[in-house]
Enzyme design. Structure first.
Site, mmCIF file in Angstrom:
data_model
loop_
_atom_site.group_PDB
_atom_site.id
_atom_site.type_symbol
_atom_site.label_atom_id
_atom_site.label_comp_id
_atom_site.label_asym_id
_atom_site.label_seq_id
_atom_site.Cartn_x
_atom_site.Cartn_y
_atom_site.Cartn_z
ATOM 1 N N HIS A 31 41.032 -2.228 26.677
ATOM 2 C CA HIS A 31 41.593 -3.298 26.390
ATOM 3 C C HIS A 31 40.667 -4.446 26.841
ATOM 4 O O HIS A 31 40.223 -4.633 27.878
ATOM 5 C CB HIS A 31 42.976 -3.393 27.116
ATOM 6 C CG HIS A 31 44.076 -4.448 26.280
ATOM 7 N ND1 HIS A 31 43.830 -5.797 26.838
ATOM 8 C CD2 HIS A 31 44.928 -4.358 25.335
ATOM 9 C CE1 HIS A 31 44.669 -6.405 26.034
ATOM 10 N NE2 HIS A 31 45.229 -5.466 25.325
ATOM 11 N N ASP A 56 48.849 1.233 22.243
ATOM 12 C CA ASP A 56 48.872 2.216 21.053
ATOM 13 C C ASP A 56 48.773 3.677 21.394
ATOM 14 O O ASP A 56 48.823 4.489 20.327
ATOM 15 C CB ASP A 56 47.465 1.747 20.331
ATOM 16 C CG ASP A 56 47.876 0.399 19.586
ATOM 17 O OD1 ASP A 56 48.741 -0.145 19.359
ATOM 18 O OD2 ASP A 56 46.887 -0.534 19.704
HETATM 19 N N1 ACO Z 1 35.981 4.753 23.750
HETATM 20 C C1 ACO Z 1 34.907 4.713 24.046
HETATM 21 N N2 ACO Z 1 34.114 3.803 24.792
HETATM 22 C C2 ACO Z 1 34.872 2.543 24.704
HETATM 23 C C3 ACO Z 1 36.002 2.424 24.225
HETATM 24 C C4 ACO Z 1 36.872 3.482 23.774
HETATM 25 N N3 ACO Z 1 37.988 3.545 23.308
HETATM 26 N N4 ACO Z 1 36.532 1.039 24.399
HETATM 27 C C5 ACO Z 1 35.394 0.525 25.176
HETATM 28 N N5 ACO Z 1 34.362 1.243 25.332
HETATM 29 C C6 ACO Z 1 33.343 0.874 25.831
HETATM 30 C C7 ACO Z 1 32.255 0.167 24.908
HETATM 31 O O1 ACO Z 1 31.324 0.926 24.248
HETATM 32 C C8 ACO Z 1 31.529 -0.555 26.084
HETATM 33 O O2 ACO Z 1 30.594 0.435 26.663
HETATM 34 P P1 ACO Z 1 28.993 -0.424 27.350
HETATM 35 O O3 ACO Z 1 29.573 -1.243 28.230
HETATM 36 O O4 ACO Z 1 28.207 1.030 27.522
HETATM 37 O O5 ACO Z 1 28.395 -1.011 26.005
HETATM 38 C C9 ACO Z 1 32.621 -0.981 27.101
HETATM 39 O O6 ACO Z 1 33.373 0.060 27.007
HETATM 40 C C10 ACO Z 1 33.171 -2.099 26.930
HETATM 41 O O7 ACO Z 1 33.688 -2.132 25.592
HETATM 42 P P2 ACO Z 1 33.926 -3.515 24.596
HETATM 43 O O8 ACO Z 1 33.783 -3.018 23.125
HETATM 44 O O9 ACO Z 1 32.831 -4.558 25.171
HETATM 45 O O10 ACO Z 1 35.326 -3.972 25.193
HETATM 46 P P3 ACO Z 1 36.193 -4.920 24.194
HETATM 47 O O11 ACO Z 1 36.770 -5.876 25.284
HETATM 48 O O12 ACO Z 1 35.134 -6.072 23.326
HETATM 49 O O13 ACO Z 1 36.978 -4.191 23.363
HETATM 50 C C11 ACO Z 1 38.862 -2.787 22.533
HETATM 51 C C12 ACO Z 1 38.340 -4.059 23.662
HETATM 52 C C13 ACO Z 1 38.562 -3.511 21.045
HETATM 53 C C14 ACO Z 1 40.182 -2.829 22.566
HETATM 54 C C15 ACO Z 1 38.099 -1.351 22.762
HETATM 55 O O14 ACO Z 1 38.252 -0.954 23.934
HETATM 56 C C16 ACO Z 1 38.131 -0.348 21.663
HETATM 57 O O15 ACO Z 1 37.711 -0.498 20.579
HETATM 58 N N6 ACO Z 1 39.287 0.666 21.821
HETATM 59 C C17 ACO Z 1 39.575 1.639 20.846
HETATM 60 C C18 ACO Z 1 40.503 0.847 19.908
HETATM 61 C C19 ACO Z 1 41.828 0.591 20.532
HETATM 62 O O16 ACO Z 1 42.347 1.247 21.157
HETATM 63 N N7 ACO Z 1 42.233 -0.597 20.296
HETATM 64 C C20 ACO Z 1 43.790 -1.259 20.630
HETATM 65 C C21 ACO Z 1 43.425 -1.933 21.492
HETATM 66 S S1 ACO Z 1 45.112 -2.803 22.196
HETATM 67 C C22 ACO Z 1 45.613 -3.846 20.697
HETATM 68 O O17 ACO Z 1 44.816 -4.428 20.271
HETATM 69 C C23 ACO Z 1 47.068 -3.893 20.447
#
Ligand code: ACO
Length: 428
Positions: A307, A364
């Protein structure tokens, strides 16, 4: 003396105002930085950028705190109805009984769709994504109510528009499902609660009226309450950006639906169930999926984890996890996907990759299992999120106008070609 921040660029110093919110959150106001210094700030994805001052919802991502208008999500989830929470989010205070009655009556008054609007459903292919239908129909509703195209952030016109939207989003969603399954529409029943009425429109059949059990009604209510608002997330920010051009409330929330649809945002609730079903069907060990999620070349992420704001547990996921157990127990259901989800969560909480990046279950992760238990089909999950989020979208649109906020218009740093002469086609 009010607090100031000083920015030094070369030998020049710029004093910037510091603003402190009611929860002691601090920001540096850079609105005049460009005109004074020629510099802009850069923050793609807006991870560290405040876009507004707001008194609706407070999130403390470090400590896993979420409050609607000051009320903790745990108390709200336990005690409130969605209609009360919608009122709270829209008007700032919990309703008195007389206010709740007036609000509920308005929701009932506006529940039905214009007959001509109903005909539009037959124009969609049977397998049209319900999120596309919802977004299109929300814009269409406005065509049948030209009076709501006038932009009002308060007064009787706003009250009517808000009630109309909160009520019709539920009818449109249920009708989208009925159309896709080739079943006749069930018209709203004013004698039912908000949640029961929705479930009736979804599941009543000509030969059998659907009557939601108290457990199912409670689960539906909880789902909507937990999704009612979450400050400046992707879809709410979209509603604000669109609304900042003084676009009407209907087109602004229709844009919010489109933003919510994405798999990284609201679409993740369906993504989680697809992922868990895939894990179950493949028979592969969980480590296969965990390692794949760590591999940046795989393009795969574990849905329902991570998140932007919560760097600890999402309090909504804790509530949902507990409720999923209770609801399954009370409905005498056994869901093998819950077992897989629990195993996956336990593995993630012991994995350095996820721990070091503060990736915990988000709202979620368990919500889909709750929706499965009450019989909502998978392609409707994100639509359910949209129904729940409607109070937050409307309230943020309202606040934007009340603050008379400027049109949203970020800057950029251009990195393309510098000037070059145009080449006619025969000389290229
Ligand atoms: N699985 C694996 N790796 C992940 C995940 C995941 N679900 N989420 C983040 N990471 C990793 C990224 O690859 C990144 O790694 P790095 O630092 O080595 O490059 C690090 O964690 C940070 O991730 P970001 O994408 O920079 O985080 P951001 O804040 O931009 O994204 C998000 C947040 C979109 C929710 C992300 O965690 C994600 O894609 N989660 C999966 C989808 C999801 O569950 N979305 C629902 C969110 S809640 C909502 O919107 C209601």
């Amino acid at each position: 003396m009010s607090e100031k921040a000083t920015l030094q660029i070369g030998d020049k110093h710029y004093d910037l105002d510091v603003f402190t919110g009611t929860e002691n959150e601090k920001c540096i106001d850079i609105q005049e930085l460009r005109s004074k210094s020629g510099y802009i700030t850069m923050d793609p994805g807006y991870g560290n950028t405040g876009s507004c001052y707001s008194s609706i919802t407070y999130v403390d991502g470090t400590n896993g705190i979420l409050r609607y208008r000051g009320y903790p999500i745990e108390q709200v989830a336990e005690q409130a109805t969605f209609v009360e929470i919608a009122y709270l989010i829209l008007y700032g205070e919990l309703p008195q009984e007389s206010e709740r009655k007036v609000f509920s009556a308005a929701l009932n008054e506006h529940a039905a769709l214009h007959t001509n609007l109903e005909h539009h459903f037959s124009g969609f292919p049977k397998d049209a994504p319900p999120m596309a239908i919802l977004s299109a129909m929300l814009n269409l509703v406005a065509c049948f109510h030209p009076e709501v195209l006038e932009v009002h952030s308060e007064g009787p016109e706003f009250d009517k528009t808000a009630a109309l939207l909160l009520s019709k989003v539920r009818t449109i969603s249920a009708f989208a499902y009925r159309m896709a399954t080739g079943k006749p529409f069930n018209h709203p029943n004013p004698h039912l609660s908000y949640c029961s009425n929705f479930l009736h429109m979804m599941f009543s059949e000509p030969y059998k009226e659907y009557i939601a059990s108290p457990v199912v009604e409670r689960a539906m209510n909880l789902f909507f309450v937990l999704h009612a608002d979450h400050e400046q997330n992707c879809s709410t920010s979209t509603v604000r950006v669109v609304g900042s051009s003084r676009a009407n409330l209907f087109s602004s929330v229709a844009a919010g639906v489109c933003a919510l649809w994405g798999p990284l945002h609201g679409g993740a609730n369906a993504g989680v169930i697809k992922m868990l079903e895939d894990i179950k069907a493949s028979g592969r060990p969980l480590t296969y999926y965990i390692e794949k999620a760590k591999d940046k070349n795989s393009g795969f992420r574990l849905m329902g984890f991570g998140h932007r704001v919560y760097k600890n547990f999402d309090p909504r996921s804790i509530i949902l996890k507990k409720q999923v157990h209770e609801v399954l127990h009370e409905l005498n259901l056994d869901d093998s996907l819950l077992e897989i989800a629990l195993e996956l969560e336990a593995a993630i909480l012991n994995d350095d990759y996820f721990l070091s990046r503060h990736l915990y279950p988000n709202v979620d992760f368990y919500s889909g299992i709750l929706l499965r238990a009450i019989g909502i089909p998978l392609n409707m999950y994100t639509v359910m999120f949209a129904i729940g989020r409607m109070p937050g979208w409307i309230s943020n649109w309202k606040e934007l106008l009340q603050h008379d906020q400027r049109i949203s218009r970020p800057r950029q740093i251009y990195t393309g070609y510098t000037e070059r002469p145009f080449v006619p086609i025969e000389q290229r």
